[in-house]
Design a protein around this motif. Structure first.
Motif, PDB file in Angstrom:
ATOM      1  N   CYS A   1     -52.343 -24.698   9.742  1.00 42.06           N
ATOM      2  CA  CYS A   1     -52.962 -25.656  10.657  1.00 42.06           C
ATOM      3  C   CYS A   1     -53.221 -25.026  12.022  1.00 42.06           C
ATOM      4  O   CYS A   1     -54.298 -25.181  12.596  1.00 42.06           O
ATOM      5  CB  CYS A   1     -52.086 -26.887  10.828  1.00 42.06           C
ATOM      6  SG  CYS A   1     -52.228 -28.057   9.481  1.00 42.06           S
ATOM      7  N   VAL A   2     -52.236 -24.328  12.537  1.00 47.48           N
ATOM      8  CA  VAL A   2     -52.379 -23.718  13.858  1.00 47.48           C
ATOM      9  C   VAL A   2     -53.451 -22.626  13.830  1.00 47.48           C
ATOM     10  O   VAL A   2     -54.317 -22.571  14.707  1.00 47.48           O
ATOM     11  CB  VAL A   2     -51.029 -23.146  14.350  1.00 47.48           C
ATOM     12  CG1 VAL A   2     -51.208 -22.314  15.606  1.00 47.48           C
ATOM     13  CG2 VAL A   2     -50.055 -24.285  14.607  1.00 47.48           C
ATOM     14  N   ALA A   3     -53.434 -21.790  12.804  1.00 47.55           N
ATOM     15  CA  ALA A   3     -54.426 -20.726  12.703  1.00 47.55           C
ATOM     16  C   ALA A   3     -55.829 -21.315  12.538  1.00 47.55           C
ATOM     17  O   ALA A   3     -56.777 -20.877  13.193  1.00 47.55           O
ATOM     18  CB  ALA A   3     -54.094 -19.802  11.525  1.00 47.55           C
ATOM     19  N   GLY A   4     -55.956 -22.327  11.687  1.00 52.94           N
ATOM     20  CA  GLY A   4     -57.252 -22.968  11.473  1.00 52.94           C
ATOM     21  C   GLY A   4     -57.754 -23.662  12.721  1.00 52.94           C
ATOM     22  O   GLY A   4     -58.946 -23.597  13.040  1.00 52.94           O
ATOM     23  N   ARG A   5     -56.853 -24.311  13.427  1.00 52.91           N
ATOM     24  CA  ARG A   5     -57.219 -24.968  14.686  1.00 52.91           C
ATOM     25  C   ARG A   5     -57.765 -23.957  15.682  1.00 52.91           C
ATOM     26  O   ARG A   5     -58.836 -24.147  16.258  1.00 52.91           O
ATOM     27  CB  ARG A   5     -55.997 -25.677  15.266  1.00 52.91           C
ATOM     28  CG  ARG A   5     -56.246 -26.287  16.642  1.00 52.91           C
ATOM     29  CD  ARG A   5     -54.959 -26.509  17.391  1.00 52.91           C
ATOM     30  NE  ARG A   5     -54.320 -25.219  17.690  1.00 52.91           N
ATOM     31  CZ  ARG A   5     -53.036 -25.084  17.984  1.00 52.91           C
ATOM     32  NH1 ARG A   5     -52.242 -26.126  18.003  1.00 52.91           N
ATOM     33  NH2 ARG A   5     -52.542 -23.901  18.268  1.00 52.91           N
ATOM     34  N   ASP A   6     -57.049 -22.855  15.849  1.00 53.63           N
ATOM     35  CA  ASP A   6     -57.478 -21.831  16.793  1.00 53.63           C
ATOM     36  C   ASP A   6     -58.820 -21.232  16.389  1.00 53.63           C
ATOM     37  O   ASP A   6     -59.690 -21.004  17.239  1.00 53.63           O
ATOM     38  CB  ASP A   6     -56.420 -20.732  16.912  1.00 53.63           C
ATOM     39  CG  ASP A   6     -55.132 -21.219  17.556  1.00 53.63           C
ATOM     40  OD1 ASP A   6     -55.147 -22.307  18.176  1.00 53.63           O
ATOM     41  OD2 ASP A   6     -54.116 -20.508  17.432  1.00 53.63           O
ATOM     42  N   MET A   7     -58.999 -20.985  15.097  1.00 53.72           N
ATOM     43  CA  MET A   7     -60.262 -20.420  14.619  1.00 53.72           C
ATOM     44  C   MET A   7     -61.420 -21.396  14.838  1.00 53.72           C
ATOM     45  O   MET A   7     -62.517 -20.978  15.240  1.00 53.72           O
ATOM     46  CB  MET A   7     -60.148 -20.054  13.136  1.00 53.72           C
ATOM     47  CG  MET A   7     -59.263 -18.857  12.894  1.00 53.72           C
ATOM     48  SD  MET A   7     -58.858 -18.396  11.169  1.00 53.72           S
ATOM     49  CE  MET A   7     -59.987 -19.247  10.171  1.00 53.72           C
ATOM     50  N   LEU A   8     -61.184 -22.676  14.591  1.00 50.18           N
ATOM     51  CA  LEU A   8     -62.246 -23.657  14.758  1.00 50.18           C
ATOM     52  C   LEU A   8     -62.628 -23.838  16.226  1.00 50.18           C
ATOM     53  O   LEU A   8     -63.817 -23.908  16.560  1.00 50.18           O
ATOM     54  CB  LEU A   8     -61.836 -24.994  14.146  1.00 50.18           C
ATOM     55  CG  LEU A   8     -62.918 -26.070  14.101  1.00 50.18           C
ATOM     56  CD1 LEU A   8     -64.205 -25.555  13.463  1.00 50.18           C
ATOM     57  CD2 LEU A   8     -62.404 -27.284  13.355  1.00 50.18           C
ATOM     58  N   TYR A   9     -61.648 -23.886  17.127  1.00 49.87           N
ATOM     59  CA  TYR A   9     -61.958 -23.973  18.554  1.00 49.87           C
ATOM     60  C   TYR A   9     -62.748 -22.738  19.013  1.00 49.87           C
ATOM     61  O   TYR A   9     -63.708 -22.854  19.774  1.00 49.87           O
ATOM     62  CB  TYR A   9     -60.694 -24.110  19.395  1.00 49.87           C
ATOM     63  CG  TYR A   9     -60.140 -25.518  19.435  1.00 49.87           C
ATOM     64  CD1 TYR A   9     -60.951 -26.607  19.724  1.00 49.87           C
ATOM     65  CD2 TYR A   9     -58.794 -25.757  19.201  1.00 49.87           C
ATOM     66  CE1 TYR A   9     -60.441 -27.900  19.771  1.00 49.87           C
ATOM     67  CE2 TYR A   9     -58.277 -27.043  19.247  1.00 49.87           C
ATOM     68  CZ  TYR A   9     -59.105 -28.106  19.533  1.00 49.87           C
ATOM     69  OH  TYR A   9     -58.599 -29.380  19.587  1.00 49.87           O
TER      70      TYR A   9
END
Length: 65
Positions: A18-26
């Motif tokens: 979740c954290v990695a995906g969040r950072d990538m999406l932002y």
């Protein structure tokens, strides 16, 4: 909605994803000029017996990942 991962155990695979995906999406949105806002999350107890569970999320803790 970008999932915050707050429901997962800190350090778990789901939390890290979740954290990695969040950072990538932002980052993706910022690089491409896609409008987005980080507005946070509001958690609400719908019934009095949910309050103790909700209080666990109000306690400061280490980042999910």
């Amino acid at each position: 909605m970008i999932h915050a991962g707050i429901y997962y155990a800190p350090g778990s695979l789901k939390a890290r994803a979740c954290v990695a995906g969040r950072d990538m999406l932002y980052r993706y949105c910022a690089e491409r000029g896609i409008a987005h806002r980080r507005i946070g999350k509001l958690l609400v107890a719908a019934h009095p017996d949910e309050v103790p569970v909700l209080m666990r999320y109000s306690t400061p803790r280490a980042p999910t990942a």
